[in-house]
Design a protein around this motif. Structure first.
Motif, PDB file in Angstrom:
ATOM      1  N   ASN A  22       0.037   9.468  12.557  1.00  0.00           N
ATOM      2  CA  ASN A  22       1.319  10.028  11.531  1.00  0.00           C
ATOM      3  C   ASN A  22       2.290   9.024  11.613  1.00  0.00           C
ATOM      4  O   ASN A  22       2.570   8.385  12.572  1.00  0.00           O
ATOM      5  N   PRO A  23       3.126   9.306  10.275  1.00  0.00           N
ATOM      6  CA  PRO A  23       2.540  10.137   9.353  1.00  0.00           C
ATOM      7  C   PRO A  23       1.632   9.349   8.362  1.00  0.00           C
ATOM      8  O   PRO A  23       1.321   8.251   8.098  1.00  0.00           O
ATOM      9  N   LEU A  24       0.385  10.104   8.249  1.00  0.00           N
ATOM     10  CA  LEU A  24      -0.903   9.834   7.831  1.00  0.00           C
ATOM     11  C   LEU A  24      -0.996   9.126   6.755  1.00  0.00           C
ATOM     12  O   LEU A  24      -1.374   7.901   6.782  1.00  0.00           O
ATOM     13  N   ASP A  25      -0.690   9.657   5.600  1.00  0.00           N
ATOM     14  CA  ASP A  25      -0.733   9.207   4.289  1.00  0.00           C
ATOM     15  C   ASP A  25       0.002   7.744   4.192  1.00  0.00           C
ATOM     16  O   ASP A  25      -0.389   6.796   3.585  1.00  0.00           O
ATOM     17  N   VAL A  26       1.000   7.750   4.748  1.00  0.00           N
ATOM     18  CA  VAL A  26       2.231   6.661   4.486  1.00  0.00           C
ATOM     19  C   VAL A  26       1.521   5.382   5.374  1.00  0.00           C
ATOM     20  O   VAL A  26       1.518   4.323   4.878  1.00  0.00           O
ATOM     21  N   LEU A  27       1.021   5.806   6.576  1.00  0.00           N
ATOM     22  CA  LEU A  27       0.150   4.638   7.439  1.00  0.00           C
ATOM     23  C   LEU A  27      -1.080   4.288   6.948  1.00  0.00           C
ATOM     24  O   LEU A  27      -1.214   2.862   6.852  1.00  0.00           O
ATOM     25  N   THR A  28      -1.535   5.037   6.207  1.00  0.00           N
ATOM     26  CA  THR A  28      -2.992   4.644   5.410  1.00  0.00           C
ATOM     27  C   THR A  28      -2.595   3.474   4.291  1.00  0.00           C
ATOM     28  O   THR A  28      -3.128   2.655   4.117  1.00  0.00           O
ATOM     29  N   TYR A  29      -1.493   3.963   3.617  1.00  0.00           N
ATOM     30  CA  TYR A  29      -1.152   2.984   2.506  1.00  0.00           C
ATOM     31  C   TYR A  29      -0.670   1.543   3.063  1.00  0.00           C
ATOM     32  O   TYR A  29      -1.113   0.823   2.523  1.00  0.00           O
ATOM     33  N   PHE A  30       0.337   1.722   4.193  1.00  0.00           N
ATOM     34  CA  PHE A  30       0.806   0.459   4.581  1.00  0.00           C
ATOM     35  C   PHE A  30      -0.436  -0.279   5.285  1.00  0.00           C
ATOM     36  O   PHE A  30      -0.343  -1.563   5.128  1.00  0.00           O
ATOM     37  N   PHE A  31      -1.293   0.205   6.063  1.00  0.00           N
ATOM     38  CA  PHE A  31      -2.399  -0.455   6.571  1.00  0.00           C
ATOM     39  C   PHE A  31      -3.156  -1.178   5.408  1.00  0.00           C
ATOM     40  O   PHE A  31      -3.573  -2.431   5.466  1.00  0.00           O
ATOM     41  N   GLN A  32      -3.710  -0.543   4.235  1.00  0.00           N
ATOM     42  CA  GLN A  32      -4.303  -1.058   3.019  1.00  0.00           C
ATOM     43  C   GLN A  32      -3.832  -2.157   2.469  1.00  0.00           C
ATOM     44  O   GLN A  32      -4.271  -3.230   2.210  1.00  0.00           O
ATOM     45  N   LYS A  33      -2.240  -1.988   2.302  1.00  0.00           N
ATOM     46  CA  LYS A  33      -1.761  -3.166   1.846  1.00  0.00           C
ATOM     47  C   LYS A  33      -1.457  -4.341   2.617  1.00  0.00           C
ATOM     48  O   LYS A  33      -1.635  -5.502   2.260  1.00  0.00           O
ATOM     49  N   GLN A  34      -1.114  -3.816   3.904  1.00  0.00           N
ATOM     50  CA  GLN A  34      -0.940  -5.007   4.815  1.00  0.00           C
ATOM     51  C   GLN A  34      -2.331  -5.931   5.150  1.00  0.00           C
ATOM     52  O   GLN A  34      -2.345  -7.341   5.176  1.00  0.00           O
ATOM     53  N   SER A  35      -3.399  -5.220   5.141  1.00  0.00           N
ATOM     54  CA  SER A  35      -4.656  -5.882   5.498  1.00  0.00           C
ATOM     55  C   SER A  35      -5.230  -6.515   4.471  1.00  0.00           C
ATOM     56  O   SER A  35      -6.185  -7.558   4.761  1.00  0.00           O
ATOM     57  N   GLY A  36      -5.025  -5.932   3.032  1.00  0.00           N
ATOM     58  CA  GLY A  36      -5.911  -6.457   2.104  1.00  0.00           C
ATOM     59  C   GLY A  36      -7.045  -5.833   2.031  1.00  0.00           C
ATOM     60  O   GLY A  36      -7.953  -6.174   0.963  1.00  0.00           O
ATOM     61  N   PHE A  37      -7.576  -4.750   2.994  1.00  0.00           N
ATOM     62  CA  PHE A  37      -8.927  -4.521   2.789  1.00  0.00           C
ATOM     63  C   PHE A  37      -9.282  -3.811   1.602  1.00  0.00           C
ATOM     64  O   PHE A  37      -8.172  -3.002   0.836  1.00  0.00           O
ATOM     65  N   SER A  38     -10.471  -3.539   1.369  1.00  0.00           N
ATOM     66  CA  SER A  38     -10.554  -2.586   0.112  1.00  0.00           C
ATOM     67  C   SER A  38     -10.149  -1.098   0.328  1.00  0.00           C
ATOM     68  O   SER A  38     -10.456  -0.635   1.462  1.00  0.00           O
ATOM     69  N   ARG A  39      -9.518  -0.709  -0.759  1.00  0.00           N
ATOM     70  CA  ARG A  39      -8.846   0.888  -0.402  1.00  0.00           C
ATOM     71  C   ARG A  39      -9.901   1.725   0.106  1.00  0.00           C
ATOM     72  O   ARG A  39      -9.958   2.681   0.612  1.00  0.00           O
ATOM     73  N   PHE A  40     -11.563   1.392  -0.314  1.00  0.00           N
ATOM     74  CA  PHE A  40     -12.472   2.314  -0.042  1.00  0.00           C
ATOM     75  C   PHE A  40     -12.944   2.152   1.569  1.00  0.00           C
ATOM     76  O   PHE A  40     -13.697   2.884   2.010  1.00  0.00           O
ATOM     77  N   LYS A  41     -12.122   1.088   2.042  1.00  0.00           N
ATOM     78  CA  LYS A  41     -12.561   1.115   3.778  1.00  0.00           C
ATOM     79  C   LYS A  41     -11.387   1.572   4.521  1.00  0.00           C
ATOM     80  O   LYS A  41     -11.480   1.063   5.831  1.00  0.00           O
ATOM     81  N   VAL A  42     -10.299   2.097   4.053  1.00  0.00           N
ATOM     82  CA  VAL A  42      -9.222   2.645   4.645  1.00  0.00           C
ATOM     83  C   VAL A  42      -9.043   4.079   4.522  1.00  0.00           C
ATOM     84  O   VAL A  42      -8.564   4.365   3.421  1.00  0.00           O
ATOM     85  N   ILE A  43      -9.323   4.725   5.527  1.00  0.00           N
ATOM     86  CA  ILE A  43      -9.456   6.166   5.240  1.00  0.00           C
ATOM     87  C   ILE A  43      -8.713   7.032   6.105  1.00  0.00           C
ATOM     88  O   ILE A  43      -8.653   6.768   7.290  1.00  0.00           O
ATOM     89  N   GLY A  44      -7.887   7.840   5.655  1.00  0.00           N
ATOM     90  CA  GLY A  44      -7.044   8.637   6.443  1.00  0.00           C
ATOM     91  C   GLY A  44      -7.726   9.890   6.724  1.00  0.00           C
ATOM     92  O   GLY A  44      -8.044  10.598   5.750  1.00  0.00           O
ATOM     93  N   ILE A  45      -7.794  10.375   7.896  1.00  0.00           N
ATOM     94  CA  ILE A  45      -8.513  11.493   8.325  1.00  0.00           C
ATOM     95  C   ILE A  45      -7.361  12.511   8.758  1.00  0.00           C
ATOM     96  O   ILE A  45      -6.882  12.636   9.866  1.00  0.00           O
ATOM     97  N   ALA A  46      -7.298  13.616   8.008  1.00  0.00           N
ATOM     98  CA  ALA A  46      -6.239  14.705   8.123  1.00  0.00           C
ATOM     99  C   ALA A  46      -6.657  15.818   7.142  1.00  0.00           C
ATOM    100  O   ALA A  46      -6.490  16.880   7.612  1.00  0.00           O
TER     101      ALA A  46
END
Length: 289
Positions: A116-140
């Motif tokens: 947590n904060p789940l949605d914020v961290l999901t967003y920043f991980f996807q942007k920082q990593s450059g991974f496809s958004r379909f492979k970064v999933i927040g479970i909450a």
């Protein structure tokens, strides 16, 4: 396959236990304190089924993530007491650092965010990593949905198995939106059985605070909801749940992450589903942004 779990505290170790005790696949704990990771691995190793060839081990070395097919992030800089966003600055920095390591050592992995904060961290991980958004999933949101179902059950004194189509969307926080309009109980619309949505909504949003009156933090519910996703990916099944994902126009939103209904398979999110909301639900979801 290799299932790696970054963070071997209560939630991470519970997820690891479920994976191992069900003989799912090899598990690796990565933790900033090496002894903690090794200790949890040694304990959980005794739960490996006798007929299973899987293994579990612990380390503080991120280079051992090489070959990971799934990486679950449960790490935290500190416990939060009043709000999930209390340590947001430090948590974002931590997740950006983890994203760089995962990008370096296992760039093809599916990432499940639990911290947590789940949605914020999901967003920043996807942007920082450059991974496809379909492979970064927040479970909450699936956990919030379980809590929604629980309070419907408690309010109406009915078994949870009689409740269909309960769903919680939006952020994993104080503005989450339980979706009442599609819920049925024993085949009857929920709205025909309750006078107001307000009490149940407040109870669902504050579930974690109620729980903390009795124990330090939630553990088993989120572990089981995360395990269900891992199980679907490993066994190449489909699972339909609400989960956080970076949106690019879905539900009229761009460049944010929040909980929406998704279909997940062995490749990550295969579909973002659109459901009908009533006016109150649609308005509440917009207020999150």
């Amino acid at each position: 396959m290799l299932i790696s779990i970054v963070g071997s505290g209560r939630v991470g170790s519970s997820i690891g236990f479920l994976c191992v005790s069900n003989g799912l696949d090899d598990v690796l704990f990565v933790n900033k304190t090496k002894e903690k990771a090794i200790g949890e691995a040694l304990d959980i190793a005794n739960a490996i089924p006798a007929n299973s060839k899987i293994s579990i081990r612990g380390t503080d070395d991120y280079s051992e993530l090489v070959g990971s097919d799934i990486v679950v992030i449960t790490a935290s800089v500190d416990i939060y007491l009043k709000d999930r966003t209390e340590n947001i600055g430090l948590q974002v920095k931590m997740v950006k650092d983890i994203a760089e390591k995962i990008k370096e050592y296992c760039p093809s992995a599916i990432v499940l965010m639990v911290s947590n904060p789940l949605d914020v961290l999901t967003y920043f991980f996807q942007k920082q990593s450059g991974f496809s958004r379909f492979k970064v999933i927040g479970i909450a949101s699936s956990l919030d949905t379980s809590r929604f179902r629980y309070y419907i059950s408690e309010t109406l004194s009915v078994p949870q198995s009689s409740i269909s189509n309960a769903l919680v969307l939006g952020e994993h926080g104080d503005s989450m939106v339980p979706i009442f309009s599609g819920v049925s109980v024993g085949g009857n619309p929920l709205f025909s059985l309750i006078d107001s949505r307000d009490t149940i909504t407040e109870n669902v949003r504050n579930y974690w605070k109620t729980l903390r009156n009795f124990k330090s933090r939630s553990q088993f519910g989120i572990a089981k909801n995360t395990f269900d996703v891992i199980d679907a990916i490993v066994k190449k099944k489909e699972i339909v749940i609400p989960a956080s994902i970076v949106l690019e126009g879905e539900y009229g939103e761009y460049n944010i992450a929040m909980g929406v209904p998704v279909k997940i398979d062995q490749n990550g999110v295969s579909e973002i589903q659109k459901i009908k909301l009533d006016d109150t639900e649609a308005s509440s979801l917009k207020k999150i942004i």
